[in-house]
Write a protein that holds these residues in place. Sequence first.
Motif, short mmCIF file in Angstrom:
data_model
loop_
_atom_site.label_atom_id
_atom_site.label_comp_id
_atom_site.label_asym_id
_atom_site.label_seq_id
_atom_site.Cartn_x
_atom_site.Cartn_y
_atom_site.Cartn_z
N ASP A 189 -41.61 19.10 14.05
CA ASP A 189 -41.97 18.37 12.83
C ASP A 189 -40.73 18.02 11.99
OD1 ASP A 189 -44.48 17.74 11.04
OD2 ASP A 189 -43.00 18.63 9.71
N ASP A 190 -39.64 18.73 12.23
CA ASP A 190 -38.43 18.52 11.43
C ASP A 190 -37.82 17.14 11.72
OD1 ASP A 190 -36.07 20.28 9.94
OD2 ASP A 190 -35.29 18.72 11.25
N GLU A 233 -40.61 28.74 18.11
CA GLU A 233 -40.79 27.95 16.88
C GLU A 233 -40.96 26.46 17.17
OE1 GLU A 233 -40.73 29.82 14.04
OE2 GLU A 233 -39.71 31.64 14.72
N SER A 251 -34.83 15.85 11.22
CA SER A 251 -33.49 15.69 11.79
C SER A 251 -33.35 16.34 13.17
CB SER A 251 -32.44 16.24 10.84
OG SER A 251 -32.59 17.63 10.69
N ARG A 252 -33.97 17.49 13.36
CA ARG A 252 -33.74 18.17 14.62
C ARG A 252 -34.96 18.22 15.53
NH1 ARG A 252 -31.42 23.68 13.53
NH2 ARG A 252 -31.22 23.61 15.77
N GLY A 253 -36.12 17.94 14.99
CA GLY A 253 -37.34 17.98 15.80
C GLY A 253 -37.31 17.08 17.03
N ASP A 275 -43.99 23.06 1.46
CA ASP A 275 -45.04 22.94 2.47
C ASP A 275 -45.78 24.26 2.58
OD1 ASP A 275 -44.38 20.40 3.03
OD2 ASP A 275 -43.26 20.85 4.87
N LYS A 312 -41.55 13.29 14.60
CA LYS A 312 -40.72 12.39 13.81
C LYS A 312 -39.86 11.50 14.72
CE LYS A 312 -41.86 14.24 9.77
NZ LYS A 312 -42.92 15.16 10.21
N LEU A 337 -41.19 23.30 14.84
CA LEU A 337 -40.04 22.58 14.29
C LEU A 337 -39.89 21.17 14.85
CD1 LEU A 337 -37.48 25.50 14.11
CD2 LEU A 337 -38.60 24.35 12.22
N GLU A 376 -44.19 26.47 5.09
CA GLU A 376 -42.99 27.13 4.62
C GLU A 376 -43.33 28.39 3.81
OE1 GLU A 376 -38.82 25.42 2.76
OE2 GLU A 376 -40.53 24.09 2.97
#
Length: 821
Positions: free
Chosen positions: A151-152, A146, A154-156, A377, A427, A149, A380
């Motif tokens: 792109d996330d 994955e 907070s965790r990307g 999105d 990010k 992610l 999503e």
Amino acid sequence: MQPTALSGLPAGVGEALEAEGVADLYPPQEAAVEAGVLDGESLVAAVPTASGKTLIAELAMLSAIERGGKALYIVPLRALASEKKAEFERWEDHGVTVGVSTGNYDSDGEWLATRDVIVATSEKVDSLIRNGAPWIDDLTCVVSDEVHLVDDASRGPTLEVTLAKLRQVNPGLQTVALSATVGNADVIAEWLDAELVESEWRPIDLRVGVHFGNAINFDDGSQREVPVDRGEEQTARLVADALDTEEEGQGGSSLVFVNSRRNAESSARKLADVTGPRLTVDERDRLRELAAEIRGVSDTDTSEDLADAVEDGSAFHHAGLAAEHRSLIEGAFRDRLIKCVSATPTLAAGVNTPARRVVVRDWRRYDGEFGGMKPLDVLEVHQMCGRAGRPGLDPYGEAVLLASDADTMDELFDRYVWADAEPVRSKLAAEPALRTHVLATVASGFASTRGGLLEFLENTLYATQTDDAGRLAAVTDSVLEYLAANGFLERDREGGTESLSATGIGHTVSRLYLDPMSAATMIDGLRDVCAVDDAAVEGAAAGAYERSAAADAADDGEDPGFGTYSRVGGDDGGETDADDADVDAAGDPASDITPLGLYHLVSRTPDMYELYLKSGDRETYTEICYEREAEFLGDVPSEYEDVRFEDWLAALKTARLLEDWADEVDEDRIAERYGVGPGDIRGKVDTAEWLLRAAETLAADVDGVDGDAVLAVRRARKRVEYGVREQLLDLAGVRDVGRKRARRLYEAGVETRADLREADKGVVLGALRGRERTAERILEHAGREDPSMDGIDADRSASAAATAGSGDGDDEGQASLGDFR
DNA sequence: CGTCCATATCTGTAGACAGCATGTC
DNA sequence: CTACAGATATGGACG
């Protein structure tokens, strides 16, 4: 291409795959082989969910191992780590060993070095690098599941930086990135110097459609009539239709995606009327058992409501559920016992839970930043739709979006059905992300100058994507300033180069895996109270102090992130009156540090997820804020002038929740009082435990290893960990004694570990409700010479006292929150 | 005077990683 | 600058 025709795999693997039913590789898998996965080539596979991505990863890892290497599989969720581990363990017959490492589960530290395949979350990998796990150097293949992610927000960045580090440590590393179909897989491939395999191919056909009026209109132009009678719910009709469609002798289960927890719960309640009447007698029996198990997990309303719905074959699924709840639901849904799950997006990205039909009921979700309902999105929604189609059960999967009018139907087609997923965007250039990763990068030796740091950051996706190199440098500089001002980094300008090094505390913070801002907040709060109480210790903590004092001077600007240090007179608010009579208030400096103060300190840290302030909460907590002002560590922001006051109150609410938990308040009371589910409580407690443990280390730096602050933090941490009052700490520390048993023993007069060694056995046995084996084990763990319960009769009065004291019903057999894991 | 239903108003909003050292009823 | 579904309160018609 047949699996037996593949070369480079351990002996017997091809045959085993064939035996599993893999007659031919799927087209994307074949493309991956042609791109060289078996020969150590890096690869980005951007393909739909459930189209055989895992096998691509397995081929890469197994061939790497066959060449004498070692593989790492990075997952985004802890739950996925165990799922993948179980999957990979089938290769143990072929001599391949598997280990897992996540925050709450480690297949034994050192032992990991001997494993061929290691499964871990991205944060855990990051942490292992920071702490210098020796086997990182031995890796020859890394799989990132994955990857989209990154792109996330907070965790990307963690995933992004971790991959960059792994590749820098080991330039020859084979990188296999598995991604959903996204708009710019080519950019990811470019970043990772990898071949790209992109495909829309699925082993099970997926038909996506929009339901409006009396029919589903599918993307292939076909229609399926599903009339909705007046007053009937669209969703209910679609779920009923799927169940009544008997193909292969099985009514199809449905997955309904909604946009809030409350909607998930009410949807499940309503759909129970659809699933209930369609159950067989046998299914009803099994569901009743499952419901009992669910009730046993926790005695909150959430748990009760879930069990009620489950008895009718319907369930809800969201993050307010305890982990056990979730896995029970997921398992029963996979076993086709539960016919319909109403879920928030938890389930779209989580463990594998395919359904015959997916209904995307809500396509907009509230977003505070956005200021209203924001459309989901495309990615999503595609992920949700991708859950349709159970391998081996369904001829095809159906995903249905709901429209209430023709215009919406058109919009849904344009926006989701025909649309490609958004491109992935790094990010990393956000300050909170860089704050953490710049410190870690310097602390673990990946860069020692500003130039080296920027050079390292060149290896990230952000750098590949952006055409504005100046922005990353600018944010990096402001982060460096922050880190230096707080004493985590030292900067030396010599000539043209600026050298960077982590201070002692900087190394500590990096290894503790704290956000530097969390660390600064905690140090600030702890120093505040130590400075007042104990000037003598100052010498011991000078190292940490000096830096920050210098930093204070250097920083005149009121940066809200820095915290303000001087609080005049820590004990001006009169006596702090904690509930604990056990704490010797007079003359004990640590008595200034109350559990609430510490819970608030860690709760206002960026590492703690904020609890929502509901209507009325503002007044409630403002009041508490003034009542208990003396307990807070650090300055209380002004109610009227400071924008941070709102956050302060939210943290206070969290702190109060933790205080209640540590005061032995029942979980259902807590759930009700704070409007949260059992999963939220457990999450808060867990995070607090982690942060307080970190705070303990920091306190040792500030106050000296035996300082009062350290002891106070440790006590507060243990109280949260065990969920007990001060008086039970000693007992709860005994193995096999938790919240409830400790309370019962205490009420029966057995108040300490020492008492356990001396007490009348009948009393102990009575308090433990006559469980002889349990009583023996506990006495043994308490260090009693002769723990045998042979011929001992339970003391009735002890049992009665214990029951009355513990406050909950007898013989319910219900587990408490403290029992999770 | 209580019941039922239609309408107005109010309310609240998704998710979940890390450390450390082993175990609840 | 932006929504909306569900819960609850309100009010009117009716027996």
